[in-house]
Design a protein around this motif. Sequence first.
Motif, PDB file in Angstrom:
ATOM      1  N   LEU B  35       0.829  -1.207   0.000  1.00  0.00           N
ATOM      2  CA  LEU B  35       0.000   0.000   0.000  1.00  0.00           C
ATOM      3  C   LEU B  35       0.861   1.253   0.000  1.00  0.00           C
ATOM      4  CD1 LEU B  35      -2.860  -0.985   2.424  1.00  0.00           C
ATOM      5  CD2 LEU B  35      -3.103  -0.277   0.082  1.00  0.00           C
ATOM      6  N   GLU B  36       1.966   1.210   0.792  1.00  0.00           N
ATOM      7  CA  GLU B  36       2.857   2.377   0.814  1.00  0.00           C
ATOM      8  C   GLU B  36       3.480   2.609  -0.536  1.00  0.00           C
ATOM      9  OE1 GLU B  36       4.423   2.033   5.297  1.00  0.00           O
ATOM     10  OE2 GLU B  36       5.921   2.448   3.737  1.00  0.00           O
ATOM     11  N   GLN B  37       3.937   1.511  -1.163  1.00  0.00           N
ATOM     12  CA  GLN B  37       4.566   1.630  -2.477  1.00  0.00           C
ATOM     13  C   GLN B  37       3.604   2.231  -3.481  1.00  0.00           C
ATOM     14  OE1 GLN B  37       7.525   1.220  -3.454  1.00  0.00           O
ATOM     15  NE2 GLN B  37       8.432   0.268  -1.653  1.00  0.00           N
ATOM     16  N   ILE B  38       2.332   1.763  -3.440  1.00  0.00           N
ATOM     17  CA  ILE B  38       1.342   2.295  -4.375  1.00  0.00           C
ATOM     18  C   ILE B  38       1.209   3.799  -4.175  1.00  0.00           C
ATOM     19  CG2 ILE B  38      -1.088   2.330  -4.969  1.00  0.00           C
ATOM     20  CD1 ILE B  38      -1.309  -0.518  -4.528  1.00  0.00           C
ATOM     21  N   LYS B  39       1.154   4.201  -2.880  1.00  0.00           N
ATOM     22  CA  LYS B  39       0.982   5.629  -2.612  1.00  0.00           C
ATOM     23  C   LYS B  39       2.166   6.428  -3.153  1.00  0.00           C
ATOM     24  CE  LYS B  39       0.930   7.695   1.391  1.00  0.00           C
ATOM     25  NZ  LYS B  39       0.647   8.594   2.443  1.00  0.00           N
ATOM     26  N   GLU B  40       3.387   5.889  -2.923  1.00  0.00           N
ATOM     27  CA  GLU B  40       4.576   6.600  -3.408  1.00  0.00           C
ATOM     28  C   GLU B  40       4.564   6.729  -4.907  1.00  0.00           C
ATOM     29  OE1 GLU B  40       8.031   5.165  -0.608  1.00  0.00           O
ATOM     30  OE2 GLU B  40       8.721   5.614  -2.653  1.00  0.00           O
ATOM     31  N   MET B  41       4.218   5.611  -5.578  1.00  0.00           N
ATOM     32  CA  MET B  41       4.218   5.639  -7.034  1.00  0.00           C
ATOM     33  C   MET B  41       3.190   6.633  -7.540  1.00  0.00           C
ATOM     34  SD  MET B  41       4.512   1.599  -7.758  1.00  0.00           S
ATOM     35  CE  MET B  41       5.063   1.403  -9.417  1.00  0.00           C
ATOM     36  N   GLU B  42       2.012   6.668  -6.878  1.00  0.00           N
ATOM     37  CA  GLU B  42       0.987   7.608  -7.336  1.00  0.00           C
ATOM     38  C   GLU B  42       1.442   9.037  -7.146  1.00  0.00           C
ATOM     39  OE1 GLU B  42      -2.673   6.479  -5.394  1.00  0.00           O
ATOM     40  OE2 GLU B  42      -3.346   5.699  -7.325  1.00  0.00           O
ATOM     41  N   ASN B  43       2.104   9.312  -6.007  1.00  0.00           N
ATOM     42  CA  ASN B  43       2.624  10.666  -5.781  1.00  0.00           C
ATOM     43  C   ASN B  43       3.625  11.059  -6.851  1.00  0.00           C
ATOM     44  OD1 ASN B  43       1.121  11.260  -3.609  1.00  0.00           O
ATOM     45  ND2 ASN B  43       2.619  10.564  -2.103  1.00  0.00           N
ATOM     46  N   ASN B  44       4.512  10.112  -7.191  1.00  0.00           N
ATOM     47  CA  ASN B  44       5.487  10.386  -8.251  1.00  0.00           C
ATOM     48  C   ASN B  44       4.807  10.751  -9.540  1.00  0.00           C
ATOM     49  OD1 ASN B  44       7.736  10.013  -6.781  1.00  0.00           O
ATOM     50  ND2 ASN B  44       8.042   7.863  -7.339  1.00  0.00           N
ATOM     51  N   ILE B  45       3.771   9.976  -9.870  1.00  0.00           N
ATOM     52  CA  ILE B  45       3.080  10.202 -11.138  1.00  0.00           C
ATOM     53  C   ILE B  45       2.386  11.563 -11.126  1.00  0.00           C
ATOM     54  CG2 ILE B  45       1.212   9.411 -12.596  1.00  0.00           C
ATOM     55  CD1 ILE B  45       1.799   6.621 -11.800  1.00  0.00           C
ATOM     56  N   GLN B  46       1.738  11.892 -10.010  1.00  0.00           N
ATOM     57  CA  GLN B  46       1.018  13.171  -9.935  1.00  0.00           C
ATOM     58  C   GLN B  46       1.966  14.339 -10.130  1.00  0.00           C
ATOM     59  OE1 GLN B  46      -2.010  13.452 -10.002  1.00  0.00           O
ATOM     60  NE2 GLN B  46      -3.123  12.196  -8.541  1.00  0.00           N
ATOM     61  N   SER B  47       3.176  14.219  -9.519  1.00  0.00           N
ATOM     62  CA  SER B  47       4.085  15.361  -9.556  1.00  0.00           C
ATOM     63  C   SER B  47       4.671  15.561 -10.936  1.00  0.00           C
ATOM     64  CB  SER B  47       5.209  15.174  -8.531  1.00  0.00           C
ATOM     65  OG  SER B  47       5.966  14.048  -8.902  1.00  0.00           O
ATOM     66  N   GLN B  48       4.528  14.607 -11.860  1.00  0.00           N
ATOM     67  CA  GLN B  48       5.139  14.720 -13.165  1.00  0.00           C
ATOM     68  C   GLN B  48       4.351  15.672 -14.058  1.00  0.00           C
ATOM     69  OE1 GLN B  48       7.822  13.622 -14.455  1.00  0.00           O
ATOM     70  NE2 GLN B  48       8.522  12.399 -12.719  1.00  0.00           N
ATOM     71  N   ASN B  49       3.057  15.451 -14.175  1.00  0.00           N
ATOM     72  CA  ASN B  49       2.168  16.408 -14.826  1.00  0.00           C
ATOM     73  C   ASN B  49       2.374  16.607 -16.319  1.00  0.00           C
ATOM     74  OD1 ASN B  49      -0.080  17.727 -14.328  1.00  0.00           O
ATOM     75  ND2 ASN B  49       0.811  19.549 -13.417  1.00  0.00           N
ATOM     76  N   GLU B  50       2.995  15.694 -17.026  1.00  0.00           N
ATOM     77  CA  GLU B  50       2.957  15.796 -18.482  1.00  0.00           C
ATOM     78  C   GLU B  50       2.450  14.461 -19.022  1.00  0.00           C
ATOM     79  OE1 GLU B  50       7.614  16.495 -18.606  1.00  0.00           O
ATOM     80  OE2 GLU B  50       6.901  14.785 -19.792  1.00  0.00           O
TER      81      GLU B  50
END
Lengths: 195, 200
Positions: B35-50
């Motif tokens: 669950l933590e990994q999923i959250k981290e990956m989602e945060n990474n994706i959100q911060s990319q924004n392209e």
Amino acid sequence: MFGEKGLELIQDFHRNRDGTLGPYNEEKVRQVLEEIQALVEANQKDVSRAVKQTSSRTDMAAIEVRHFGMVRNQRCLMAYLYNRLQKIRTLRWEFGSVIPTDIKSNMSEMEGQWFMKYNRSLAFYMGSLGENGLDLTQNIKPPDSLLIEVRCLEERGEMQLDNGSTILLKKNSIHFLPRSQCESLIREGVLEHIT
Amino acid sequence: MTLEQILNELHRAWVNEKKSPTLLDAKPDIVECVLEQIKEMENNIQSQNEFSLKINIHQLEVERIRFVLTSYLRSRLEKLQKHFGYFLRQHEAGITTKLSIKELQFAQTISTDTYDHLDQSALKHMPAVIKSIDLLSKVPPPNLEKYVFASVKESVDNLIVDPETDDKVADAIDMKAGEQYLIRYKLIESLVDNGQVHLV
């Protein structure tokens, strides 16, 4: 013969087992309970005679037969009620936390209360997984693409998506939407997945 | 542990849980990690924004991991709901590794709610002689005699297949690593929990 009404209850349930829940047969349940009560009263009379030692062997056999009749009736009732609960549980996983009213009218009042309690305990469990909770009723099938094409079957007006944009759900309009947001609507029947 | 190792463990736990007729040991630490990994990956994706292909592939990967996790938890919950009597009694008898704390609470709530419903609908109208039932033992237990496909990871010697009776000596087999068997689940139950045997 004893236990006939109990068997009819089971047959009722068995006939409806493939579809959604059948109506709760309050009348038959009451009749089975009355039969149990009648058996008990008859047995009590015989037992008091046995205690006074004025009974014969046939009386003892009668007591046993009635007792087994009672136990069988109880078993039929328990099976009927318990299996209906299992059915209601599958409905929760199919339809989500709100069941369509025509199915809901088939549930007895106590089954409705059980359903609410089940919803609550399920929501509590799902909410406790991780920080924001994990909805276990999503992602039923393995995802093979991020966006899917859906056709709208009902008028639903405007809907907001996670990325902020809104879409207008008119009848027969086709949209290209992220899978996670469509899934619950597809299950409800509002959207249809175009393959 | 690296992400790859965690995902492998989750995958292994998922397949084992799906194929087994009973609950295996609860693995709350793997669930937490994923669950933590999923959250981290989602945060990474959100911060990319392209909108690049790389982002899409990452998003798809997150969705897939989420699917495996929910499927694992769902299959555990299903077994728990079907056979709650057996697992609650197992827990009372001292075998506490099968259920996580939340799952135990869930099972207890289900047990009380179901009993209350049966009581309200029928039992309270019954005479005192049969007024209460032992719900936990009436709920059908899981079928441990089910045949499952198993692949041996570490060699196991002398697995008793038929217990010793008066007529014959105990029938035992040796299982070498890499072999595959179609065998009754009950015989390999403890081996699956140890990790010596994988279900296929």
